[in-house]
Motif scaffolding. Structure first.
Motif, PDB file in Angstrom:
ATOM      1  N   LEU A  60       0.871  -1.215   0.092  1.00 21.92           N
ATOM      2  CA  LEU A  60       0.056   0.100   0.002  1.00 21.92           C
ATOM      3  C   LEU A  60       0.932   1.198  -0.166  1.00 21.92           C
ATOM      4  O   LEU A  60       0.705   2.216  -0.691  1.00 21.92           O
ATOM      5  CB  LEU A  60      -1.005  -0.252   1.228  1.00 21.92           C
ATOM      6  N   GLU A  64       1.469   3.799  -3.351  1.00 21.36           N
ATOM      7  CA  GLU A  64       0.694   5.211  -3.163  1.00 21.36           C
ATOM      8  C   GLU A  64       1.702   6.149  -3.066  1.00 21.36           C
ATOM      9  O   GLU A  64       1.446   7.299  -3.941  1.00 21.36           O
ATOM     10  CB  GLU A  64      -0.072   5.112  -1.672  1.00 21.36           C
ATOM     11  N   SER A 165      -5.323   4.849   2.522  1.00 19.18           N
ATOM     12  CA  SER A 165      -6.560   4.179   2.801  1.00 19.18           C
ATOM     13  C   SER A 165      -6.956   3.820   4.163  1.00 19.18           C
ATOM     14  O   SER A 165      -7.622   2.965   4.636  1.00 19.18           O
ATOM     15  CB  SER A 165      -6.508   2.581   2.054  1.00 19.18           C
ATOM     16  N   ASP A 197      -7.728   1.721  -1.171  1.00 20.11           N
ATOM     17  CA  ASP A 197      -7.202   0.422  -1.463  1.00 20.11           C
ATOM     18  C   ASP A 197      -8.242  -0.206  -2.460  1.00 20.11           C
ATOM     19  O   ASP A 197      -9.388  -0.275  -1.914  1.00 20.11           O
ATOM     20  CB  ASP A 197      -6.843  -0.152  -0.449  1.00 20.11           C
ATOM     21  N   SER A 285     -10.098  -3.300   7.467  1.00 22.65           N
ATOM     22  CA  SER A 285      -9.431  -2.458   6.373  1.00 22.65           C
ATOM     23  C   SER A 285     -10.076  -3.111   5.119  1.00 22.65           C
ATOM     24  O   SER A 285     -10.099  -3.836   4.226  1.00 22.65           O
ATOM     25  CB  SER A 285      -7.688  -3.295   6.052  1.00 22.65           C
ATOM     26  N   LYS A 287     -11.755  -2.569   1.391  1.00 21.54           N
ATOM     27  CA  LYS A 287     -11.188  -2.558  -0.118  1.00 21.54           C
ATOM     28  C   LYS A 287     -12.482  -2.019  -0.899  1.00 21.54           C
ATOM     29  O   LYS A 287     -13.444  -2.808  -1.008  1.00 21.54           O
ATOM     30  CB  LYS A 287     -10.661  -3.789  -0.671  1.00 21.54           C
ATOM     31  N   TRP A 314      -4.214  -1.313  -8.230  1.00 18.12           N
ATOM     32  CA  TRP A 314      -4.435  -1.985  -7.133  1.00 18.12           C
ATOM     33  C   TRP A 314      -4.748  -0.791  -6.031  1.00 18.12           C
ATOM     34  O   TRP A 314      -5.287  -0.907  -5.001  1.00 18.12           O
ATOM     35  CB  TRP A 314      -3.005  -2.361  -6.583  1.00 18.12           C
ATOM     36  N   PHE A 315      -4.578   0.454  -6.402  1.00 18.71           N
ATOM     37  CA  PHE A 315      -4.714   1.834  -5.555  1.00 18.71           C
ATOM     38  C   PHE A 315      -5.078   2.727  -6.295  1.00 18.71           C
ATOM     39  O   PHE A 315      -4.456   3.206  -7.261  1.00 18.71           O
ATOM     40  CB  PHE A 315      -3.343   1.928  -4.662  1.00 18.71           C
TER      41      PHE A 315
END
Length: 326
Positions: A60, A64, A165, A197, A285, A287, A314-315
């Motif tokens: 992450l 990022e 995230s 995320d 967390s 997504k 992915w992000f």
């Protein structure tokens, strides 16, 4: 300058021991039991989280940072000049450095961070790197309404920065309340840059929260160490283990501390019993898909006006602003 000699005022709204006791008793009295993840970040917890961000499985932070750096020219074009940048949770300040460096003449920077140690260390580094930006740190729980310090110079607008995230750490109702509070903080002309995320392969997700070096497990258990030290509980760290699994149904990693045996924990004159194998929730967390995130933002009166994704999707970074009235 040491972390204890910062030469700028800090607005200190840090939770009191009574606040922490109240939250912890509420969680231990619930079925199933839970502990608030906002108390992960004492000095040791902040150090351990920085170690987590450097683990090979924890994608992450790495992606990022890459996304923020590559997208910064476009972000600057989309954000008005002379911003008062308000960050929810300052962390190490690596992402903040990229943002402040890439924006046109930001006027002031207000990190709202629950860990005083992390707050001071981050602001000291940023103050040295950006001497023209007024630093107005606030030590507080950003999940509660926080009055912002007023910069000496007039600002064009407020830009809330919420990377990492971190929004995904909140249950849906709490995330909605936070976004509503964010909308009030930014005002009618403000904006927010939020990291999310995105949904991906379950094996990648679960590996990120179960690193081979065991740093995430140590980070999770440090929450019990902090509670024992600060509010007098008697959690036995050897009696609990870290567990993080992905729930497809809920679209989130669910992190628990699992009791290894039947045992009792004492706090504030009360006894809380754990059965063998009983799981205590400590963090979510979430997504997101674009549709899910945009629907959540809309319920808070916010609209997504710009999107930036890293190449594998992915992000993502999302720029929000209040929906027009009328």
């Amino acid at each position: 300058m040491t972390p204890h000699t910062i030469d700028m005022p800090i607005t200190d709204l840090h939770p009191s021991p009574d606040d922490i006791i109240g939250d912890t008793v509420a969680g231990l009295s619930s079925t199933p039991k839970w502990l608030s993840s906002k108390y992960f970040y004492d000095a040791r917890g902040s150090q351990l989280f920085e170690q987590i961000t450097r683990q090979p499985e924890y994608y992450l932070t790495r992606i990022e940072l890459e996304l923020l750096e590559s997208s910064m020219p476009a972000i600057n074009d989309a954000v008005a000049s002379f911003a008062h940048v308000v960050e929810y949770g300052s962390g190490s300040g690596r992402k903040t450095h990229l943002l402040l460096e890439g924006l046109d003449d930001p006027v002031a920077y207000t990190p709202i961070e629950i860990s005083r140690t992390a707050l001071v260390a981050s602001v000291e580094r940023l103050a040295e790197a950006f001497p023209r930006i007024e630093m107005l740190p606030v030590c507080a729980d950003f999940t509660q309404p926080v009055p912002l310090p007023r910069p000496a110079r007039e600002t064009g607008h407020t830009l809330v920065f919420f990377p990492g995230s971190t929004l995904g750490n909140f249950a849906e109702a709490d995330a909605l309340r936070l976004l509503c509070s964010m909308r009030a903080t930014m005002g009618p002309r403000g904006q927010a840059l939020v990291g999310i995320d995105l949904e991906k392969d379950v094996a990648l997700l679960e590996a990120a929260y179960n690193d081979a070096a065991g740093v995430t497990a140590e980070f999770t258990l440090n929450l019990l160490t902090r509670l024992n030290r600060e509010i007098g509980s008697d959690f036995d760290l050897d009696g609990f283990r870290h567990r993080a699994v992905y729930s497809r149904e809920r679209g989130r990693i669910e992190t628990h501390l699992v009791s290894q045996r039947a045992q009792d924990v004492h706090l504030d004159g009360r006894t809380f019993h754990f059965a063998e194998g009983e799981a205590m929730q400590v963090e979510y967390s979430h997504k997101y898909t674009d549709a899910r995130f945009e629907a959540l933002a809309a319920r808070a009166g916010l609209q997504v006006v710009q999107r930036w994704n890293e190449p594998r999707d992915w992000f993502g970074l999302r720029l929000l602003q209040p929906e027009p009235v009328g």
